[in-house]
Design a protein around this motif. Structure first.
Motif, PDB file in Angstrom:
ATOM      1  N   ILE B  26      48.996 -26.123 -18.785  1.00 41.62           N
ATOM      2  CA  ILE B  26      49.551 -24.746 -19.992  1.00 41.62           C
ATOM      3  C   ILE B  26      49.964 -26.032 -20.921  1.00 41.62           C
ATOM      4  O   ILE B  26      50.055 -24.925 -21.954  1.00 41.62           O
ATOM      5  CB  ILE B  26      50.668 -24.026 -18.970  1.00 41.62           C
ATOM      6  CG1 ILE B  26      49.646 -23.505 -17.474  1.00 41.62           C
ATOM      7  CG2 ILE B  26      50.999 -23.441 -20.079  1.00 41.62           C
ATOM      8  CD1 ILE B  26      49.792 -22.621 -16.567  1.00 41.62           C
ATOM      9  N   PHE B  27      50.451 -26.772 -20.411  1.00 43.47           N
ATOM     10  CA  PHE B  27      51.689 -26.688 -21.174  1.00 43.47           C
ATOM     11  C   PHE B  27      50.507 -27.989 -22.817  1.00 43.47           C
ATOM     12  O   PHE B  27      50.937 -27.620 -23.714  1.00 43.47           O
ATOM     13  CB  PHE B  27      52.512 -28.230 -21.043  1.00 43.47           C
ATOM     14  CG  PHE B  27      53.897 -27.310 -20.461  1.00 43.47           C
ATOM     15  CD1 PHE B  27      54.973 -27.320 -21.583  1.00 43.47           C
ATOM     16  CD2 PHE B  27      53.935 -27.479 -19.338  1.00 43.47           C
ATOM     17  CE1 PHE B  27      55.716 -26.336 -20.978  1.00 43.47           C
ATOM     18  CE2 PHE B  27      55.573 -27.133 -18.459  1.00 43.47           C
ATOM     19  CZ  PHE B  27      56.288 -26.067 -19.449  1.00 43.47           C
ATOM     20  N   GLY B  50      46.247 -21.050 -27.787  1.00 40.09           N
ATOM     21  CA  GLY B  50      46.510 -22.588 -27.324  1.00 40.09           C
ATOM     22  C   GLY B  50      47.026 -22.159 -26.230  1.00 40.09           C
ATOM     23  O   GLY B  50      46.505 -22.656 -25.191  1.00 40.09           O
ATOM     24  N   LEU B  51      47.608 -20.551 -25.699  1.00 42.23           N
ATOM     25  CA  LEU B  51      48.614 -20.812 -24.562  1.00 42.23           C
ATOM     26  C   LEU B  51      47.393 -20.432 -23.761  1.00 42.23           C
ATOM     27  O   LEU B  51      47.707 -21.144 -22.764  1.00 42.23           O
ATOM     28  CB  LEU B  51      49.848 -20.368 -24.888  1.00 42.23           C
ATOM     29  CG  LEU B  51      50.611 -19.945 -23.712  1.00 42.23           C
ATOM     30  CD1 LEU B  51      51.190 -21.242 -23.300  1.00 42.23           C
ATOM     31  CD2 LEU B  51      51.837 -18.793 -23.543  1.00 42.23           C
ATOM     32  N   ALA B  52      46.254 -19.099 -24.226  1.00 42.98           N
ATOM     33  CA  ALA B  52      46.329 -18.265 -23.510  1.00 42.98           C
ATOM     34  C   ALA B  52      44.788 -19.734 -22.388  1.00 42.98           C
ATOM     35  O   ALA B  52      44.742 -19.788 -21.388  1.00 42.98           O
ATOM     36  CB  ALA B  52      44.662 -17.574 -24.354  1.00 42.98           C
ATOM     37  N   GLY B  58      44.358 -24.386 -16.575  1.00 35.40           N
ATOM     38  CA  GLY B  58      44.763 -24.034 -15.503  1.00 35.40           C
ATOM     39  C   GLY B  58      43.979 -23.306 -14.204  1.00 35.40           C
ATOM     40  O   GLY B  58      44.103 -23.925 -13.536  1.00 35.40           O
ATOM     41  N   PHE B  59      43.832 -22.278 -15.009  1.00 41.30           N
ATOM     42  CA  PHE B  59      43.587 -22.003 -13.643  1.00 41.30           C
ATOM     43  C   PHE B  59      42.168 -21.785 -12.866  1.00 41.30           C
ATOM     44  O   PHE B  59      41.678 -21.889 -12.041  1.00 41.30           O
ATOM     45  CB  PHE B  59      44.147 -20.300 -13.952  1.00 41.30           C
ATOM     46  CG  PHE B  59      44.944 -19.473 -13.062  1.00 41.30           C
ATOM     47  CD1 PHE B  59      45.402 -19.500 -12.299  1.00 41.30           C
ATOM     48  CD2 PHE B  59      45.900 -19.389 -14.231  1.00 41.30           C
ATOM     49  CE1 PHE B  59      46.595 -18.988 -11.805  1.00 41.30           C
ATOM     50  CE2 PHE B  59      47.362 -19.515 -13.695  1.00 41.30           C
ATOM     51  CZ  PHE B  59      47.692 -18.670 -13.200  1.00 41.30           C
ATOM     52  N   SER B  60      41.056 -22.247 -14.093  1.00 35.74           N
ATOM     53  CA  SER B  60      39.555 -22.326 -13.964  1.00 35.74           C
ATOM     54  C   SER B  60      40.098 -23.826 -12.705  1.00 35.74           C
ATOM     55  O   SER B  60      39.341 -24.442 -12.012  1.00 35.74           O
ATOM     56  CB  SER B  60      38.644 -23.283 -14.996  1.00 35.74           C
ATOM     57  OG  SER B  60      39.097 -24.547 -14.964  1.00 35.74           O
TER      58      SER B  60
END
Lengths: 229, 72
Positions: B26-27, B50-52, B58-60
Motif C-alpha cells: 500500500i505504501f 497509485g494508492l488503489a 496488497g489484497f492480491s
C-alpha cells in the motif's frame, strides 16, 4: 545508534582512515565477517575426505540439513540456487551474532547491507524464473485473464517490489532495534548486567531472522520455479 | 529434517510475512503515485490511482495466500 567504542574503527585509525571508518562501520564489519567466513570455508574445505573428521562433520550437518529443507520447498530444480541462499543465510546469521560481541557492530543493522542482500535474493529468483521458463516467465506478471493485463501488470510489479522492501525492513528493523534496546539499557541501567536479558533474547532473534530471510528467499525462488497460474 | 517440520516452518514463514507485505504494498503504491504526480504535475490524480493499485496489490497477496493455504 551504535556501540560507543568500535574496535575496527580504532584499527583503521592506525592507518589514518579514522573518519571514514567511523562513518561506515557496517562496511568495515562486513569485511571482517567476510574474512572470517572465507577462512571458515577454507578450513572446512581443505581436507575433505569420505570419512568426515570433526570440522567437516559440523559443516556437513549444517549444509545437507538445510539443503534437504530447501528441496522440500522448491523441488529438485531449486538445488542449483542453494549455494547462494545458504551463503546469505550464513552471512546474515554471522552478521546478526556479531552484534552480541562488545565493541562490534552487526553489519545487518544497517539498511544498506540488508537492501543489498534483499535485492540479490529477489533478483536471483527472477533469474531462475527466466532460466526455467524463458519468455513465458512474463506470464507470472500478467494474471489469469488477457483482457485485464493493464490492471495486473502494475499490481504484480508493486507486489514484487514490496518483497524487496519487506525483506529489507524486517532484518534491518530487528537488528537495529536490538542494538538500540541494548544501548538504552546500558545507559539507563549501569555498566554490566543490565542489557543481559536483551542480549539473551538477541541470540534468539539473530537465529530467527537469519532463518526467516533464508526461508523467504527460498519461497520466492519456489514461486519463480512453479508454473504460472 | 522431517517433512512435517519443514511444512510447518514454511507456512509459518509465509503467513508471518503476509502482513508486512500488505502494508508495504500500500505504501509503495502511494509513494509511487506521489512521485509520479510531482513528475507530471497532475496533483491528486495519480496519487489516488497509485494508492488503489497498491491496495489491490496488497489484497492480491492475501487472496493468493488463501489459495495457497488450501494446498499446504
Amino acid at each position: 545508534m551504535q556501540h560507543p567504542y568500535l574496535i575496527l574503527t580504532s584499527f583503521f585509525g592506525m592507518f589514518g582512515l579514522d573518519g571514514w571508518a567511523a562513518k561506515h562501520p557496517h562496511v568495515t564489519y562486513m569485511w571482517l565477517a567476510m574474512i572470517i567466513l572465507i577462512f571458515l570455508g577454507w578450513l572446512g574445505g581443505k581436507s575433505i575426505s569420505m570419512v568426515p573428521k570433526k570440522a567437516q562433520n559440523v559443516f556437513e550437518v549444517l549444509i545437507s540439513g538445510l539443503e534437504e529443507f530447501m528441496v522440500t520447498i522448491t523441488g529438485d530444480e531449486g538445488r542449483k540456487s542453494f549455494p547462494l541462499v545458504l551463503t546469505i543465510f550464513i552471512f546474515v546469521l554471522f552478521g546478526n551474532l556479531m552484534g552480541l560481541v562488545p565493541a562490534f557492530f552487526p553489519p545487518t543493522a544497517n539498511i544498506n547491507t540488508t537492501l543489498a542482500l534483499a535485492i540479490i535474493a529477489v533478483a536471483w529468483s527472477h533469474v531462475i524464473g527466466i532460466q526455467l521458463h524463458g519468455v513465458k516467465y512474463i506470464k507470472h506478471f500478467l494474471g489469469p485473464i488477457p483482457a485485464m493485463i493493464p490492471l495486473f501488470l502494475p499490481i504484480e510489479i508493486i507486489g514484487h517490489t514490496a518483497r524487496v522492501l519487506s525483506l529489507t525492513f524486517r532484518l534491518f528493523g530487528n537488528m537495529a532495534g536490538h542494538e538500540l534496546v541494548t544501548i538504552i539499557l546500558l545507559t539507563l541501567g549501569g555498566m554490566f548486567l543490565a542489557p543481559l536479558p536483551v542480549m539473551a533474547l538477541g541470540t534468539f532473534v539473530a537465529l530467527v531472522q537469519a532463518l526467516v530471510f533464508f526461508l523467504l528467499s527460498t519461497m520466492y525462488i519456489a514461486g519463480a520455479i512453479e508454473e504460472a497460474h | 529434517m522431517k517433512k512435517e517440520t519443514g511444512s510447518v516452518f514454511r507456512e509459518l514463514g509465509y503467513f508471518a510475512s503476509l502482513g508486512m507485505s500488505v502494508a508495504l504494498s500500500i505504501f509503495l503504491g502511494l509513494f509511487l503515485g506521489l512521485w509520479l504526480d510531482k513528475k507530471f504535475d497532475t496533483d491528486p490524480v495519480l496519487m489516488f490511482i497509485g494508492l488503489a493499485l497498491g491496495i489491490a496489490a496488497g489484497f492480491s497477496n492475501i487472496v493468493r495466500a488463501g489459495k495457497k493455504g488450501r494446498k499446504f
